[in-house]
Design a protein around this motif. Structure first.
Motif, short mmCIF file in Angstrom:
data_model
loop_
_atom_site.label_atom_id
_atom_site.label_comp_id
_atom_site.label_asym_id
_atom_site.label_seq_id
_atom_site.Cartn_x
_atom_site.Cartn_y
_atom_site.Cartn_z
N CYS A 5 0.85 -1.19 0.00
CA CYS A 5 0.00 0.00 0.00
C CYS A 5 0.89 1.25 0.00
CB CYS A 5 -0.91 0.01 1.23
SG CYS A 5 -0.06 0.30 2.78
N MET A 6 0.27 2.38 -0.25
CA MET A 6 1.00 3.64 -0.23
C MET A 6 0.47 4.46 0.95
SD MET A 6 1.14 6.58 -3.13
CE MET A 6 1.23 5.38 -4.41
N GLU A 7 1.38 5.04 1.71
CA GLU A 7 0.99 5.89 2.84
C GLU A 7 1.47 7.31 2.61
OE1 GLU A 7 2.42 3.90 6.52
OE2 GLU A 7 0.38 4.29 7.20
N SER A 8 0.68 8.27 3.09
CA SER A 8 1.02 9.68 2.83
C SER A 8 2.37 10.07 3.44
CB SER A 8 -0.09 10.59 3.35
OG SER A 8 -0.42 10.26 4.66
N ILE A 14 8.11 7.21 -5.61
CA ILE A 14 7.15 6.72 -4.62
C ILE A 14 7.75 5.55 -3.85
CG2 ILE A 14 5.08 7.41 -5.89
CD1 ILE A 14 4.82 4.29 -6.54
N ARG A 15 7.16 5.29 -2.69
CA ARG A 15 7.54 4.13 -1.89
C ARG A 15 6.26 3.42 -1.45
NH1 ARG A 15 10.41 5.59 3.43
NH2 ARG A 15 12.38 5.39 2.32
N GLY A 21 -2.41 9.32 9.02
CA GLY A 21 -2.18 9.79 7.66
C GLY A 21 -3.13 9.11 6.70
N GLU A 22 -2.83 9.25 5.41
CA GLU A 22 -3.68 8.63 4.40
C GLU A 22 -3.02 7.36 3.88
OE1 GLU A 22 -6.23 11.96 2.27
OE2 GLU A 22 -4.08 12.26 1.91
N MET A 23 -3.84 6.47 3.34
CA MET A 23 -3.32 5.19 2.86
C MET A 23 -4.21 4.70 1.73
SD MET A 23 -4.07 1.67 3.01
CE MET A 23 -5.21 1.45 4.38
N THR A 24 -3.61 4.04 0.76
CA THR A 24 -4.43 3.36 -0.25
C THR A 24 -3.74 2.08 -0.73
OG1 THR A 24 -5.74 3.61 -2.27
CG2 THR A 24 -3.54 4.59 -2.30
#
Ligand SMILES: [Zn+2]
Length: 676
Positions: free
Chosen positions: A584-587, A652-653, A666-669
């Protein structure tokens, strides 16, 4: 009304010496309809690697910090309820009616840790707790603290089995399972004696209860519990009880899809209703099939499992898409009505991300169900779900330091989301509905029990990781082996046979996961000439000897996964997977000035694995270049706007999904738009 036969204390006849299979997390040693059997709870020890590192956190922090919570009536009244019911303390019951069951789940986790560590502190703590539980139990075997405390205080507002939402059978089911695990881990019969009295009570209750009362069960952990009690004591009345529990399901007049009892189980071929209750039911029915071999039960379980995996499950193994759903199937009596279902399996392909419910208990139920199906069949497709749920939607339920928990497991978090969902979106140490945390504790403290199975023909490898196995096969062959691996970060698995008690042909079965398209297997440095098909077990049959070395290489190429286009929420999006892990990606990892909503992955993205630490725990993240698809103008209070075709490239990471939410809010997707 049902007959459970004469209740005899078969347990007293039970032999003192147990075989390895009889000391497994489940004792299917005498189950006629399972293909695979467990190894003893003491047979597998983590050495080095992912689960060794996780177990170090769990064995102390997870167990003992939760005991502090459960033993502090200012936070959780869980153990205090037992103390009051036992007459050791004064007061009234407090907390939800399923509090007893949640306490037993934590206790089961502690017994599982004890099986690995022999820590005398845990043993004496368990003894102390069992004394209190024993004193709380009524002479007739009934034990449910809300009712016992009312009896003791003579307030009598609660009576036994008056309301299905009292969760008595759920509590009793977890008592039974915990007692079997404690018995196998310690050799002590103290909690098992209590569970025998409770199971005998349940048998008598079902013999004499009215039809309506007998059908009065919710969240059926007792199907698994009663069958495990049968396996431990060999008392046939218990198996009879478990069979009858299936027979009477669906005969209740006010049955609901919410509780999977609108129609009889033998007519159910799709997953429906409250996802925890559903998955517990399916796991329990699989246990009954293991003993009886009733083909119809297995047929329905197979159809239901396929319905879940192909239409209703998140890519993380999460189950229960909706906070509140409806059953458009209506009831038997009002076909036009719509029933409310909470924590529901959605309809086919209904899988929202921000509002995904995915209660950790439902995801654990998914593991319990699929583990049992794997034992019945030896088919890899079930191991796939065990692994997927474990590494993603179960592991996500607890923080990396082992102190904070999720009740729900969404796949996306947005700071702009305009309403509050029912449960916190940050892990917390206490949740008013405290079912998931202790369930997570016991499951993660028991992972070593899901690594191997044995059959008449040999040893099956399901989950990989650094560990030692020291076991005895059903035919008496003793085997000791060492597994060395940095799985799930790396796909190389080396196995050394340290002891084989006598020269004999037998098989080793290696799981080739469905996600792995390229596997190599060598024995003593030479490639083996067998098919290594994704989604199957590769069998090597030979005369194995001490010192033999097997090396399995599973290619861990990063993959972009898309969904069936009927899942509207994920149209034109992808998930990044590497091995069994969903990323996933986190802000917190975004370059400043950019939001995760603006990222679009090129379909040919190159992602490079990199080691890093999150909350002092080592993980492998993935780094690469992606496109930013929109400008940074806030959406404000608008719903639609003309698209600007602006693009730039940024770094990106991505991190493993289970590790999200450990670095502040934070945000996550999980799903991200893709451009081909
Ligand atoms: Zn739960």
């Amino acid at each position: 009304m049902m007959k459970t036969g004469k209740i005899v204390c078969f347990f007293l006849l039970f032999p003192l010496l147990l075989t390895a299979q009889e000391k497994g997390l489940m004792n299917t040693s005498h189950s006629n309809h399972v293909k695979l059997k467990n190894v003893a709870m003491t047979d597998v020890r983590w050495t080095k690697g992912f689960w060794a590192e996780r177990f170090e956190v769990y064995k102390d922090t997870l167990i003992l910090s939760m005991w502090k919570t459960l033993n502090d009536p200012e936070i959780s009244h869980s153990f205090r309820n037992f103390e009051i019911a036992a007459g050791e303390k004064e007061g009234a019951h407090s907390g939800p009616p399923f509090h007893d069951g949640d306490f037993y789940k934590w206790f089961e986790g502690m017994a599982s840790v004890y099986a690995m560590t022999n820590d005398p502190k845990l043993d004496s703590l368990m003894d102390r707790i069992i004394r209190t539980i024993g004193k709380a139990q009524r002479a007739d075997g009934y034990i449910h603290t809300p009712v016992i405390i009312e009896d003791r205080n003579q307030t009598n507002e609660e009576t036994a089995f008056s309301d299905r939402l009292n969760f008595e059978t759920y509590n009793l089911g977890h008592l039974m399972t915990a007692a079997c695990v404690h018995y196998r881990a310690t050799g002590k019969r103290t909690l098992l004696d209590i569970a025998v009295k409770a199971t005998d009570f349940l048998c008598r209750f079902y013999e004499t209860a009215s039809a309506e009362l007998a059908r009065n069960a919710i969240c059926p952990s007792h199907y698994m519990g009663v069958v495990e009690m049968y396996r431990t004591t060999r008392n046939p009345a218990y198996l009879n009880l478990a069979k009858n529990l299936i027979d009477i399901r669906g005969m209740v007049e006010n049955g609901t899809d919410d509780n999977q009892d609108r129609i009889p189980f033998r007519e159910q071929t799709t997953a429906m209703g409250h996802a925890v209750r559903a998955n517990y039911l399916y796991a329990g029915v699989a246990d009954v099939y293991a003993e009886t071999g009733e083909q119809k039960l297995k047929e329905n379980l197979e159809l239901i499992q396929q319905d879940i995996v192909n239409r209703k499950m998140y890519i993380t193994g999460g189950c229960g898409a909706l906070y509140d759903g409806v059953s458009p199937d209506g009831t038997c009596y009002e076909p036009d009505s719509i029933q409310k279902i909470h924590q529901a399996y959605g309809r086919a392909y209904q899988l929202p991300n921000i509002t995904a419910h995915n209660e950790t208990c439902a995801n654990i139920g998914n593991l319990l169900f699929n583990w049992r199906m794997l034992q019945l069949t030896g088919e890899e497709k079930y191991a796939e779900i065990v692994e997927t749920a474990l590494y993603n939607s179960i592991l996500s339920g607890v923080s990396l330091d082992g102190k904070k928990f999720f009740y729900t497991n969404p796949l996306r978090i947005s700071k702009d989301f305009p309403y509050v969902l029912r449960w916190p979106k940050e892990r917390t140490s206490y949740i008013s509905c405290f079912c998931c945390p202790p369930n997570t504790v016991r499951t993660l403290c028991e992972v070593q029990n899901y690594c191997y199975s044995v059959s008449d023909s040999g040893i099956w490898f399901h989950l990989y990781g650094g560990n030692e196995l020291n076991t005895t096969l059903p035919d008496g062959l003793k085997i000791r082996l060492t597994q060395t691996s940095d799985y799930p970060w790396d796909g190389r698995i080396a196995i050394k046979l340290d002891e084989v008690s006598k020269e004999k042909d037998f098989s080793l079965y290696f799981r080739i996961p469905a996600w792995c398209s390229d596997a190599q297997l060598k024995v003593n440095g030479k490639p083996v000439n067998i098919s290594l098909k994704s989604g199957s077990y590769a069998e090597i049959n030979r005369k194995w000897a001490k010192g033999d070395i097997i090396v399995l290489n599973l290619d861990m190429e990063t993959q972009l996964i898309e969904s069936n286009p009927l899942v509207e929420e994920t149209r034109n999006q992808v998930v990044v997977k590497r091995g069994p892990l969903v990323y996933c990606m986190e802000s917190v990892d975004m370059e400043s000035g950019h939001t995760i909503d603006a990222i679009m992955l090129p379909a040919n993205i190159q992602l490079t694995p990199q080691k890093m630490e999150i909350a002092d725990s080592p993980v492998v993240c993935l780094e690469g270049k992606a496109n930013v698809i929109s400008d940074n103008t806030s959406w404000g209070n608008t719903l639609y706007r003309p698209m600007k075709n602006e693009k730039q490239t940024i770094s990106i990471r991505l991190i493993p999904y289970y590790a999200w939410g450990n670095r502040g809010k934070g945000e996550m997707t999980v799903w991200m738009p893709v451009s081909r």
